[in-house]
Design an enzyme around this catalytic site. Structure first.
Site, mmCIF file in Angstrom:
data_model
loop_
_atom_site.group_PDB
_atom_site.id
_atom_site.type_symbol
_atom_site.label_atom_id
_atom_site.label_comp_id
_atom_site.label_asym_id
_atom_site.label_seq_id
_atom_site.Cartn_x
_atom_site.Cartn_y
_atom_site.Cartn_z
ATOM 1 N N LYS A 168 0.834 -1.190 0.000
ATOM 2 C CA LYS A 168 0.000 0.000 0.000
ATOM 3 C C LYS A 168 0.879 1.254 0.000
ATOM 4 O O LYS A 168 1.885 1.328 0.709
ATOM 5 C CB LYS A 168 -0.918 0.011 1.219
ATOM 6 C CG LYS A 168 -1.938 -1.106 1.227
ATOM 7 C CD LYS A 168 -3.013 -0.897 0.184
ATOM 8 C CE LYS A 168 -4.099 -1.952 0.287
ATOM 9 N NZ LYS A 168 -5.228 -1.686 -0.622
ATOM 10 N N GLU A 223 -1.961 0.763 -8.686
ATOM 11 C CA GLU A 223 -3.416 0.585 -8.600
ATOM 12 C C GLU A 223 -4.100 1.831 -8.048
ATOM 13 O O GLU A 223 -3.639 2.412 -7.064
ATOM 14 C CB GLU A 223 -3.688 -0.619 -7.695
ATOM 15 C CG GLU A 223 -5.138 -0.944 -7.458
ATOM 16 C CD GLU A 223 -5.282 -2.186 -6.587
ATOM 17 O OE1 GLU A 223 -6.341 -2.327 -5.938
ATOM 18 O OE2 GLU A 223 -4.339 -3.010 -6.542
ATOM 19 N N GLU A 249 -11.788 -1.587 -8.789
ATOM 20 C CA GLU A 249 -12.526 -1.942 -7.580
ATOM 21 C C GLU A 249 -13.577 -0.900 -7.210
ATOM 22 O O GLU A 249 -14.524 -1.216 -6.477
ATOM 23 C CB GLU A 249 -11.579 -2.144 -6.403
ATOM 24 C CG GLU A 249 -10.958 -0.872 -5.845
ATOM 25 C CD GLU A 249 -10.123 -1.132 -4.595
ATOM 26 O OE1 GLU A 249 -10.613 -0.861 -3.492
ATOM 27 O OE2 GLU A 249 -8.988 -1.614 -4.732
ATOM 28 N N ASP A 272 -14.591 -6.051 -9.509
ATOM 29 C CA ASP A 272 -15.046 -6.697 -8.279
ATOM 30 C C ASP A 272 -16.474 -7.182 -8.507
ATOM 31 O O ASP A 272 -17.366 -6.395 -8.829
ATOM 32 C CB ASP A 272 -14.979 -5.661 -7.150
ATOM 33 C CG ASP A 272 -15.389 -6.208 -5.790
ATOM 34 O OD1 ASP A 272 -16.415 -6.914 -5.712
ATOM 35 O OD2 ASP A 272 -14.714 -5.894 -4.796
#
Length: 362
Positions: A168, A223, A249, A272
């Site tokens: 992250k 991402e 997502e 997703d």
């Protein structure tokens, strides 16, 4: 025929298995919305969707007050037709997260019924490309973890033969994120993929700086650097960096993916199944991505997504974030770095109903 006799929903809170933080939020619990559909012939299908802390009761209300009553008396075999009918009944709330999450709970239940009726597992009935798919780890990469913690988790994944790990991003300075990347890359060498995720925390200018800072350490993708509705910003970033850009997502309609793909604003799709509205639209997005020569690496929901990634030829990775172990009797099998899709008829999730009842939100 397979006529729907009852359709019910419940909401259960499932605690996270470990602290999960990113640049914009903490994952405090999974509000899990389950739908049960019973049909003539004694078959039952169970579907689900989720939120990460808020909104679950709103999804439940939409299901109980509007969508589920429309199912009773309908033929469960008409999965596409039922999806379209329910979608059309919610025109005033589409496109949006609440509606998509509600549709997903219904759609996955209908697919569970479809697979059980056919006596086939989801991975085969949805396409049947292969049964085993590579897995990468996210649990060891949360933002609050130290570089030493990241290295320890990455080495553990590498020793297990996993394809990669996710780190992250979103520290106050880009050089802090780069230092986290550097520590892991130096520890694992060039062979392990390092995925990165900024969770929509960046502006265009800061995303450009961040990409430049981490690019020397060979990230497999970057991402959600910016808010998902900033297609132009992602397109600008994609042109400026050699790092592949991943999105999906936080997108709730097929057309959003089409716009990203047509403008070359992303080269990895992370659709997703809950947030897109179920298995039915998930497969459409996957095939749309295939037509653009783009791989699919879905977000979260590994227990469901392992079967969908296995179903399609451009399915690439499954993201490892275990979340259902407290309410299921079995868990996703990982062997030699490969996640193995369940082979039983249905979507492959063996729910523990006593555990769910203990976590039911009244």
């Amino acid at each position: 025929m397979s006529i729907i006799t009852t359709a019910t929903a419940l909401l259960a809170d499932i605690a996270v298995e470990t602290d999960r933080t990113d640049a914009v939020q903490a994952f405090v619990k999974q509000e899990t919305i389950l739908v049960e559909i019973n049909s003539t012939g004694g078959l039952r299908g169970t579907g689900y969707s989720y939120t990460i802390g808020t909104g679950g009761s709103s999804v439940l209300a939409l299901l109980q007050g509007h969508l589920l009553p429309l199912l009773v008396g309908e033929d469960a075999r008409n999965v596409e037709g039922l999806w379209q009918r329910l979608f059309a009944s919610t025109r005033s709330t589409t496109t949006g997260a609440i509606t998509s999450l509600a549709l997903a709970a219904v759609d996955t239940a209908l697919w569970d019924l479809r697979c059980k009726r056919a006596g086939e597992p989801l991975w085969r009935l949805a396409g049947g490309h292969r049964r085993e798919v590579p897995v990468y780890d996210t649990e060891g990469g949360w933002l609050h973890l130290s570089p030493d913690d990241l290295v320890e988790s990455a080495l553990r994944a590498q020793q297990a033969g996993w394809a990669g790990v996710k780190i992250k991003l979103g520290k106050p300075r880009a050089d802090e994120d780069a230092e986290r990347m550097r520590a892991v890359r130096e520890a694992v060498g060039p062979s392990l993929h390092i995925m990165t995720d900024a969770n929509q925390s960046q502006t265009v200018s800061s995303a450009l700086q961040l990409a430049a800072a981490i690019e020397p350490f060979g990230p497999y993708w970057l991402e959600e650097p910016m808010p998902a509705d900033d297609i132009g910003g992602h397109a600008q970033l994609a042109r400026a960096t050699r790092i592949p850009i991943a999105v999906g997502e936080s997108m709730y309609a097929i057309t959003q993916f089409r716009n990203y793909l047509e403008t070359r604003a992303a080269s990895i799709v992370q659709v997703d199944a809950a947030r897109i509205g179920g298995i039915t639209p998930w497969l459409k997005v996957a095939h749309l991505a295939e037509s653009h020569n783009v791989m699919v690496c879905p977000h979260f929901l590994m227990e469901l997504h392992v079967s969908l990634v296995a179903a399609v030829p451009n399915g690439k990775f499954v993201e490892y974030i275990p979340q259902l172990r407290a309410v299921t009797r079995t868990e996703m099998t990982v062997r030699d770095g490969m996640a193995i899709a369940p082979d039983e008829p249905g979507i492959g999730i063996d729910w523990d109903w006593d555990a769910l009842d203990n976590r039911r939100v009244s």
